[in-house]
Design a protein around this motif. Structure first.
Motif, PDB file in Angstrom:
ATOM      1  N   ILE A   1       0.853  -1.178   0.000  1.00 10.06           N
ATOM      2  CA  ILE A   1       0.000   0.000   0.000  1.00 10.06           C
ATOM      3  C   ILE A   1       0.890   1.228   0.000  1.00 10.06           C
ATOM      4  CG2 ILE A   1      -1.725   1.272   1.310  1.00 10.06           C
ATOM      5  CD1 ILE A   1      -2.463  -1.320   2.605  1.00 10.06           C
TER       6      ILE A   1
ATOM      7  N   SER B   1       1.414  -1.169   5.146  1.00 12.06           N
ATOM      8  CA  SER B   1       1.491  -2.055   3.989  1.00 12.06           C
ATOM      9  C   SER B   1       0.617  -3.275   4.233  1.00 12.06           C
ATOM     10  CB  SER B   1       2.942  -2.499   3.747  1.00 12.06           C
ATOM     11  OG  SER B   1       3.773  -1.401   3.475  1.00 12.06           O
ATOM     12  N   ALA B   2       0.415  -4.067   3.195  1.00 11.23           N
ATOM     13  CA  ALA B   2      -0.448  -5.247   3.317  1.00 11.23           C
ATOM     14  C   ALA B   2       0.241  -6.479   2.768  1.00 11.23           C
ATOM     15  CB  ALA B   2      -1.762  -5.031   2.576  1.00 11.23           C
TER      16      ALA B   2
ATOM     17  N   ILE C   1      -3.418  -5.955   7.033  1.00  9.37           N
ATOM     18  CA  ILE C   1      -2.771  -4.648   6.929  1.00  9.37           C
ATOM     19  C   ILE C   1      -1.970  -4.382   8.195  1.00  9.37           C
ATOM     20  CG2 ILE C   1      -3.228  -2.164   7.082  1.00  9.37           C
ATOM     21  CD1 ILE C   1      -5.455  -2.530   5.059  1.00  9.37           C
TER      22      ILE C   1
ATOM     23  N   TYR D   1      -0.165  -1.106   9.997  1.00 10.62           N
ATOM     24  CA  TYR D   1      -0.145   0.348   9.863  1.00 10.62           C
ATOM     25  C   TYR D   1       0.371   0.972  11.157  1.00 10.62           C
ATOM     26  CZ  TYR D   1      -4.388   0.671  12.780  1.00 10.62           C
ATOM     27  OH  TYR D   1      -5.289   0.610  13.817  1.00 10.62           O
TER      28      TYR D   1
END
Length: 577
Positions: free
Chosen positions: A15, A124-125, A135, A137
Motif C-alpha cells: 500500500i 502495507s499489506a 494490513i 499500519y
C-alpha cells in the motif's frame, strides 16, 4: 506448509500511504505538520483550475496512497474528510480493475481505538495463507508534538468480499511497540516477505542523524521480535520514512514477488528522507541467512544517491502485480502553492501515474515507464517526423489539447563535437544546481533542447523540459531538467528547477523524451525512463485551451525531431459507490 506459504507470497501487496512531512532532527518528531486553524475548513466551492484531468485525486480535500486482491487493485490513501490540509486523517479506499478508472468506497480505517486514537498513519499489506489479506499500519497513541508511534494490524470483516469494504482492528493491538527505538520516529511498516520460517518487515526510524530500517521477524504474523541489527542504516541521512524493500530480476524486466529467492536477483532498498523531502534508493545484495543488506558500490548510499524521480515525488511504494507479472511504482506529489491556497481551491495532492519498474540492463539503476493502461485514455493524435530545429527555433505542436496530453519524441543530432565542457567547479554540485546555472534560455552547444510545456502564446509562462549535453574528462554528462521558474506569473509560488543526470552513452546520437502533461503536473521520462522528473506548476495564462506546447532548441548543434507522437488525454471515470 513452506511451499504453500511461498506460493501464496505471489499475492503479496503493498500500500502506498503517507506523507509529505515537515523535516527536523529534533528529539521529538512532529513531521506531520498540523494546521489546527485550517485542518477542518471545508471546501465550499471546489476550484477546477489546475485540477488534474487524468491523475487520481478525490473530489475534494487532502490525499496522498495499492494492492491487488481477487481481481481488483486497491488504492488506500490518507485523506482528510474535513479539509484540504493535514489533519483528521482516515484511510480512504478506492478500487479499480485497471489502475486507471476508480470506484470510491467508504473509508477502510479511521482512528477509533486507544492504539490509534491520534492517527492512522501509513502501512502495507500482505496476503497470508488462505488468501487472507492483513494490513500493518502505524498508530499514534499520544497527541502532537510527541506522536508516540506503534505498529498495528487490521483484517477484513469479510474475506470473500473482493472490494474489502470493511476492516476490523482487533483489540490485541499493537503488534510492535518501541522499546529502545525512538518512539516518535518509528513508522511505516513495509510489505512482509517470507523466508520459509519467518515473516519479516522493516520499520523506518532514526537515531540522531542516522536513518535506520529496523528488521522484525515473526513465525505467525502476530508475535514480532526485533532483530539484533537493522537490515541497513546510514549516517547523516535523518529520518527514514516509507521504506520499501523488494527483489528485482537481473536478466528480465518482469517483476518479482516480494519473497522471491534464487539466482539472478538483486534487491532494492528505498527510503523517503524526512529532512530533504526527497527519496533515494540503492541496489545491492541481501543475505537472507544473516538478514543483512549491502548496497553495491555503483551509486551513492545517501542524500546524493539514485532517485526514482528528481522532482516533486515522495512517499512512494511499489507492489508486485501478479496479474501482469510486473512491479508497479506509485508516488505522490504535493502542492507547490500555500496551505491557504489549498483551502481556497478545496483540494491538495495527487497520485502520479503508476509506473512499471525494472532493473536497467546496466545493472546500476532502475528504469521506469508509465503503465500501459494509461494508453486507453489517449484521444486525438498528432504525428511529426524529421522536424529540424536550428538554434533559436520554436515549433508549436498543434492539433491536441496540450494542457492534458501525452507527448513522446525522439531527438537526434549529427555530432557530439559541440557538447560544452563540464566546468570542473560543478563537480560538487548536483544536477539541480547545474540546471539553475545553465537553464533553457542559456545558449549552449548540444542543447538545451526539448519541450516547452504549458506555455502561453508569447511565452510569458512555460515549463521547459530539456536536455543539455556536456563533455567531462571521463564521459559525457547528460543533464535533464524540468524548470518551473518560468511556469507562472502568479506570485508566492514555489517554482524550483528540478534536474537529474542521465546515464547514457549517446553512441547512436539519439535521446527520447516523454511527458505526461495534466494542467498542473508535468511527469517526464528521459531516455526511455532512465531519468524521471515531476513538476507541479500553476500557470495563470497557459490554462485549458490557452495552453501551448513548443519544441525548442537553444544550442548551436542542429537537432532533428526524428519522430513525435502526441495525444489528447481523456479523463478516467472516478465513481462513488
Amino acid at each position: 506448509m513452506e511451499m504453500a506459504l511461498v506460493n501464496i507470497s505471489k499475492y503479496f501487496l503493498s500500500i502506498l500511504l503517507l506523507i509529505f512531512l515537515d523535516a527536523s532532527f529534533k528529539d521529538v518528531e512532529a513531521s506531520h505538520q498540523v494546521f489546527p486553524e485550517l485542518e477542518s475548513v471545508s471546501a465550499v466551492n471546489v476550484q477546477l483550475i489546475h485540477r488534474t484531468g487524468y491523475h487520481f485525486q478525490p473530489i475534494k480535500h487532502w490525499i496522498n496512497g495499492p494492492m491487488y486482491y481477487k481481481g481488483f487493485y486497491h488504492l488506500f490513501y490518507q485523506y482528510n474528510p474535513k479539509g484540504a490540509v493535514w489533519g483528521n486523517i482516515v484511510w480512504a479506499h478506492s478500487v479499480s480493475k485497471d489502475l486507471i478508472n476508480w470506484v470510491a468506497l467508504e473509508p477502510a480505517i479511521f482512528p477509533s481505538k486507544p492504539f490509534d486514537k491520534y492517527g492512522c498513519w501509513s502501512g502495507s499489506a500482505t496476503v497470508l495463507p488462505g488468501d487472507k489479506p492483513i494490513i500493518l499500519y502505524t498508530g499514534i497513541v499520544t497527541p502532537a508534538p510527541v506522536n508516540t508511534q506503534v505498529q498495528n494490524y487490521a483484517i477484513p470483516a469479510n474475506y470473500s468480499d473482493p472490494y474489502l469494504r470493511e476492516w476490523i482492528k482487533p483489540d490485541k493491538n499493537p503488534l510492535v511497540s518501541a522499546r529502545t527505538e525512538n518512539s516518535s520516529a518509528f513508522r511505516d511498516p513495509t510489505t512482509a516477505w517470507f523466508d520459509g520460517v519467518h515473516w519479516k518487515i522493516l520499520v523506518g526510524s532514526r537515531r540522531k542523524h542516522r536513518g535506520i530500517a529496523y528488521l522484525y521477524r515473526s513465525r505467525n504474523f502476530r508475535k514480532w521480535a526485533k532483530a539484533k541489527h537493522p537490515l541497513h542504516s546510514k549516517d547523516r541521512t535523518g529520518m527514514w520514512e516509507c521504506p520499501d524493500f523488494y527483489p528485482v530480476a537481473t536478466k528480465t524486466t518482469n517483476g518479482l514477488d516480494t519473497s522471491k529467492t534464487g539466482q539472478d536477483i538483486k534487491h532494492v532498498l528505498k527510503v523517503s528522507l524526512d529532512s530533504t523531502r526527497y527519496e533515494y534508493y540503492t541496489i545491492g545484495t541481501y543475505n537472507r541467512a544473516k538478514d543483512v543488506y549491502v548496497p553495491d558500490n555503483t551509486s551513492v548510499d545517501g542524500w546524493a544517491g539514485l532517485r526514482y524521480d528528481y522532482g516533486n515525488f515522495y512517499a512512494s511504494k511499489t507492489f508486485f502485480d501478479p496479474n501482469k507479472q510486473r512491479r508497479v511504482l506509485w508516488g505522490w506529489a504535493n502542492e507547490s502553492d500555500s496551505k491557504t491556497d489549498d483551502v481556497q481551491k478545496g483540494w491538495a495532492g495527487i497520485q502520479l501515474i503508476p509506473r512499471r519498474l525494472w532493473l536497467d540492463q546496466n545493472g546500476k539503476q532502475l528504469t521506469q515507464w508509465p503503465i500501459e493502461e494509461i494508453e486507453v485514455l489517449r484521444g486525438q493524435k498528432v504525428h511529426m517526423e524529421k522536424q529540424v530545429l536550428n538554434m533559436g527555433d520554436q515549433v508549436e505542436v498543434k492539433g491536441i489539447t496540450v494542457a492534458q496530453a501525452d507527448v513522446d519524441a525522439t531527438f537526434s543530432f549529427k555530432s557530439l563535437d559541440k557538447a560544452e565542457l563540464f566546468d570542473p567547479n560543478w563537480i560538487k554540485l548536483d544536477a539541480l544546481d547545474v540546471c539553475d546555472l545553465m537553464g533553457s534560455t542559456v545558449k549552449g552547444g548540444l542543447g538545451p533542447f526539448g519541450f516547452a510545456t504549458l506555455a502561453s502564446q508569447k511565452l510569458e509562462e512555460y515549463t521547459p523540459v530539456f536536455f543539455r549535453v556536456f563533455r567531462a574528462p571521463e564521459k559525457l554528462k547528460v543533464l535533464m531538467c524540468s524548470d518551473a521558474k518560468w511556469s507562472s506569473t502568479a506570485e508566492g509560488l514555489y517554482k524550483p528547477s528540478f534536474a537529474g543526470f542521465v546515464d547514457v552513452e549517446l553512441s547512436d546520437k539519439k535521446i527520447s523524451l516523454r511527458s505526461l502533461i495534466d494542467n498542473s503536473v508535468v511527469e517526464s521520462f528521459g531516455a526511455q525512463g532512465k531519468t524521471c522528473i515531476t513538476s507541479r506548476v500553476y500557470p495563470k495564462r497557459a490554462i485549458y485551451n490557452n495552453a501551448h506546447l513548443f519544441l525548442f532548441n537553444n544550442g548551436t548543434e542542429t537537432i532533428t525531431v526524428d519522430s513525435l507522437d502526441a495525444w489528447s488525454m481523456k479523463a478516467p471515470s472516478v465513481m462513488n459507490n
